[in-house]
Design a protein around this motif. Structure first.
Motif, PDB file in Angstrom:
ATOM      1  N   GLY A   9      -9.779 -18.921  -3.784  1.00 48.35           N
ATOM      2  CA  GLY A   9      -8.518 -18.952  -4.507  1.00 48.35           C
ATOM      3  C   GLY A   9      -8.138 -17.646  -5.163  1.00 48.35           C
ATOM      4  O   GLY A   9      -7.018 -17.508  -5.654  1.00 48.35           O
ATOM      5  N   GLN A  10      -9.036 -16.692  -5.214  1.00 47.47           N
ATOM      6  CA  GLN A  10      -8.724 -15.367  -5.739  1.00 47.47           C
ATOM      7  C   GLN A  10      -8.769 -14.347  -4.604  1.00 47.47           C
ATOM      8  O   GLN A  10      -9.627 -14.406  -3.731  1.00 47.47           O
ATOM      9  N   GLY A  11      -7.806 -13.416  -4.628  1.00 49.68           N
ATOM     10  CA  GLY A  11      -7.713 -12.444  -3.560  1.00 49.68           C
ATOM     11  C   GLY A  11      -8.686 -11.297  -3.725  1.00 49.68           C
ATOM     12  O   GLY A  11      -9.055 -10.924  -4.842  1.00 49.68           O
ATOM     13  N   LEU A  12      -9.081 -10.707  -2.611  1.00 46.24           N
ATOM     14  CA  LEU A  12      -9.958  -9.547  -2.593  1.00 46.24           C
ATOM     15  C   LEU A  12      -9.538  -8.693  -1.400  1.00 46.24           C
ATOM     16  O   LEU A  12      -9.026  -9.210  -0.403  1.00 46.24           O
ATOM     17  N   LEU A  13      -9.731  -7.388  -1.499  1.00 45.24           N
ATOM     18  CA  LEU A  13      -9.418  -6.483  -0.410  1.00 45.24           C
ATOM     19  C   LEU A  13     -10.663  -5.708  -0.003  1.00 45.24           C
ATOM     20  O   LEU A  13     -11.476  -5.343  -0.852  1.00 45.24           O
ATOM     21  N   ALA A  14     -10.789  -5.449   1.278  1.00 45.87           N
ATOM     22  CA  ALA A  14     -11.856  -4.590   1.792  1.00 45.87           C
ATOM     23  C   ALA A  14     -11.230  -3.522   2.673  1.00 45.87           C
ATOM     24  O   ALA A  14     -10.287  -3.797   3.433  1.00 45.87           O
ATOM     25  N   ARG A  15     -11.732  -2.306   2.578  1.00 44.61           N
ATOM     26  CA  ARG A  15     -11.282  -1.210   3.422  1.00 44.61           C
ATOM     27  C   ARG A  15     -12.374  -0.913   4.442  1.00 44.61           C
ATOM     28  O   ARG A  15     -13.522  -0.604   4.076  1.00 44.61           O
TER      29      ARG A  15
ATOM     30  N   ALA B 247       0.812  -1.225   0.000  1.00 43.92           N
ATOM     31  CA  ALA B 247       0.000   0.000   0.000  1.00 43.92           C
ATOM     32  C   ALA B 247       0.845   1.276   0.000  1.00 43.92           C
ATOM     33  O   ALA B 247       0.488   2.243  -0.676  1.00 43.92           O
ATOM     34  N   PRO B 248       1.976   1.339   0.728  1.00 42.24           N
ATOM     35  CA  PRO B 248       2.761   2.579   0.696  1.00 42.24           C
ATOM     36  C   PRO B 248       3.259   2.946  -0.699  1.00 42.24           C
ATOM     37  O   PRO B 248       3.400   4.127  -1.011  1.00 42.24           O
ATOM     38  N   LEU B 249       3.527   1.954  -1.547  1.00 43.25           N
ATOM     39  CA  LEU B 249       4.008   2.227  -2.897  1.00 43.25           C
ATOM     40  C   LEU B 249       2.871   2.375  -3.895  1.00 43.25           C
ATOM     41  O   LEU B 249       2.942   3.198  -4.822  1.00 43.25           O
ATOM     42  N   LEU B 250       1.831   1.582  -3.750  1.00 50.79           N
ATOM     43  CA  LEU B 250       0.716   1.621  -4.684  1.00 50.79           C
ATOM     44  C   LEU B 250      -0.241   2.767  -4.387  1.00 50.79           C
ATOM     45  O   LEU B 250      -0.967   3.220  -5.284  1.00 50.79           O
ATOM     46  N   GLY B 251      -0.248   3.222  -3.138  1.00 52.44           N
ATOM     47  CA  GLY B 251      -1.196   4.261  -2.730  1.00 52.44           C
ATOM     48  C   GLY B 251      -2.332   3.636  -1.951  1.00 52.44           C
ATOM     49  O   GLY B 251      -3.095   2.837  -2.506  1.00 52.44           O
ATOM     50  N   SER B 252      -2.448   3.987  -0.703  1.00 51.33           N
ATOM     51  CA  SER B 252      -3.437   3.352   0.170  1.00 51.33           C
ATOM     52  C   SER B 252      -4.849   3.441  -0.390  1.00 51.33           C
ATOM     53  O   SER B 252      -5.613   2.482  -0.361  1.00 51.33           O
ATOM     54  N   ARG B 253      -5.210   4.607  -0.941  1.00 55.78           N
ATOM     55  CA  ARG B 253      -6.571   4.796  -1.447  1.00 55.78           C
ATOM     56  C   ARG B 253      -6.779   4.163  -2.821  1.00 55.78           C
ATOM     57  O   ARG B 253      -7.893   4.139  -3.330  1.00 55.78           O
ATOM     58  N   GLN B 254      -5.712   3.671  -3.436  1.00 59.17           N
ATOM     59  CA  GLN B 254      -5.817   3.025  -4.735  1.00 59.17           C
ATOM     60  C   GLN B 254      -5.784   1.507  -4.638  1.00 59.17           C
ATOM     61  O   GLN B 254      -5.808   0.818  -5.658  1.00 59.17           O
ATOM     62  N   MET B 255      -5.750   0.979  -3.435  1.00 60.25           N
ATOM     63  CA  MET B 255      -5.637  -0.467  -3.274  1.00 60.25           C
ATOM     64  C   MET B 255      -6.916  -1.160  -3.730  1.00 60.25           C
ATOM     65  O   MET B 255      -8.028  -0.677  -3.514  1.00 60.25           O
ATOM     66  N   GLY B 256      -6.740  -2.290  -4.364  1.00 61.77           N
ATOM     67  CA  GLY B 256      -7.869  -3.076  -4.846  1.00 61.77           C
ATOM     68  C   GLY B 256      -7.391  -4.430  -5.297  1.00 61.77           C
ATOM     69  O   GLY B 256      -6.241  -4.811  -5.079  1.00 61.77           O
ATOM     70  N   ALA B 257      -8.279  -5.163  -5.920  1.00 59.09           N
ATOM     71  CA  ALA B 257      -7.956  -6.526  -6.348  1.00 59.09           C
ATOM     72  C   ALA B 257      -8.393  -6.730  -7.791  1.00 59.09           C
ATOM     73  O   ALA B 257      -9.206  -5.976  -8.332  1.00 59.09           O
ATOM     74  N   ILE B 258      -7.823  -7.751  -8.392  1.00 58.23           N
ATOM     75  CA  ILE B 258      -8.212  -8.156  -9.733  1.00 58.23           C
ATOM     76  C   ILE B 258      -8.787  -9.563  -9.654  1.00 58.23           C
ATOM     77  O   ILE B 258      -8.133 -10.479  -9.137  1.00 58.23           O
TER      78      ILE B 258
END
Length: 360
Positions: free
Chosen positions: A319-325, A225-236
């Motif tokens: 088997g696929q990743g997902l992120l929640a804020r 997150a520090p490199l990608l941008g915390s508010r831009q985090m997501g999953a494919i």
């Protein structure tokens, strides 16, 4: 195709020490401006000589400081697309496209195929001055491909374009990735471009490789997150377009079940890439009832990561990743912890779909 890179070079502000491997597909070098991305690709293409390097493509050594090998740029087989199109102003589009082909000793796709794929048939007799920014970019990409390279390097090719022109070109880049099979090294600090195109991501930070791996894993790892941008985090997520419903929604089937999104202009059966932002995912401990959201995926919590914006919850959805804020208060109220089974809730209108053929 495998690109092996090991570079050390002293720069005014830091020392570049980058080592990574890029497999077939689109490998994105992602990082902030000044991180060293352009130095890496310039070294690969032979446009600058580093202090120390060993670079090879499919077993062919391009440069090896230890043995003294250093192929000149015209013998490396690298097609280079710059931020600016750099077309020859005195030549029409056809002549620009074919300029590098006559110097190449390698075989490649026929010009007609590339011209049709890039949608520039109607531009062949125009001069660059009569082209829009997006048209110039497509011609520059076509010229690089028709030089029959073993590797295509694209150094922030969309950076000088407005959003409308970027949206115009992205489907062509996806088509090239999926249909030509030419390996691409794509430099960018625009995460939406990377999330849509990349199959592999190499994160560059202050001259070092901070992480490298499949795009879906890198983008879904809260540690980045520090490199990608915390508010831009997501999953494919990778899904298959299975139906076009009469009410204007498209059904996409993924590992954990169906996902409905606003109608996607593609034929059924096509594989799609879905980018789901962490802030668009809600969590529930029980199956939700009486809500408007259509997409509810069973999931298991893998890890929790606190940052200045709350808590990033890393999920496994079959088997696929997902992120929640979520907020720290919500995480505490729900007693979220690794291993807990939850339900991830997605609004249909928050899911963006990008057609990627079979390259998911």
């Amino acid at each position: 195709m495998m690109l092996d890179v090991a570079i050390r070079h002293r720069l005014p502000d830091f020392e570049l020490d980058a080592r990574f491997q890029a497999p077939a597909g689109v490998t994105a070098l992602f990082g902030k401006s000044g991180a060293g991305k352009t130095t890496v690709v310039s070294t690969i293409a032979g446009l600058m000589r580093p202090d120390h390097a060993r670079i090879s493509v499919d077993g062919t050594t391009l440069i090896d400081s230890e043995t003294g090998v250093n192929l000149p740029p015209h013998r490396r087989g690298i097609g280079y697309v710059f931020q600016e199109a750099r077309l020859f102003p005195h030549l029409n589009v056809r002549a620009n496209l074919l300029y590098g082909r006559r110097l190449s000793r390698r075989s490649g796709p026929p010009p007609r195929q590339i011209i049709q794929m890039l949608g520039i048939e109607h531009l062949l007799h125009r001069r660059p001055a009569a082209l829009s920014g997006g048209e110039k970019s497509r011609v520059a990409i076509g010229r690089a491909i028709l030089s029959n390279p073993r590797l295509l390097v694209m150094d922030e090719p969309l950076a000088a374009l407005d959003q409308a022109r970027k949206d115009e070109i992205m489907p062509y880049l996806e088509r090239l990735r999926d249909q030509i099979g030419l390996p691409i090294l794509y430099v960018s600090h625009a995460l939406p471009e990377v999330a849509r195109l990349a199959t592999t991501i190499v994160l560059i930070d202050n001259g070092r490789v901070a992480a490298a791996g499949p795009a879906g894993e890198i983008l879904c790892d809260p540690r980045h997150a520090p490199l990608l941008g915390s508010r831009q985090m997501g999953a494919i997520l990778t899904a298959r377009l299975s139906a076009q419903d009469a009410d204007g929604l498209s059904r996409l089937d993924c590992a954990t079940g169906p996902i409905w999104v606003p109608r996607v202009a593609a034929e059924t059966g096509r594989t799609m890439r879905l980018r789901i932002m962490a802030h668009d995912v809600m969590l529930s401990l029980t199956p939700p009832q009486g809500i408007s959201a259509l997409n509810v995926l069973p999931a298991r919590i893998v890890e929790l990561h606190e940052d200045q914006d709350g808590v990033l919850v890393q999920l496994d959805t079959g088997g696929q990743g997902l992120l929640a804020r979520v907020t720290a208060r919500s995480a505490a109220a729900l007693a979220l912890r690794p291993g807990l089974q939850v339900h991830a809730i997605l609004k249909a209108v928050s899911v963006t779909a990008a057609n990627i053929g079979g390259a998911g």
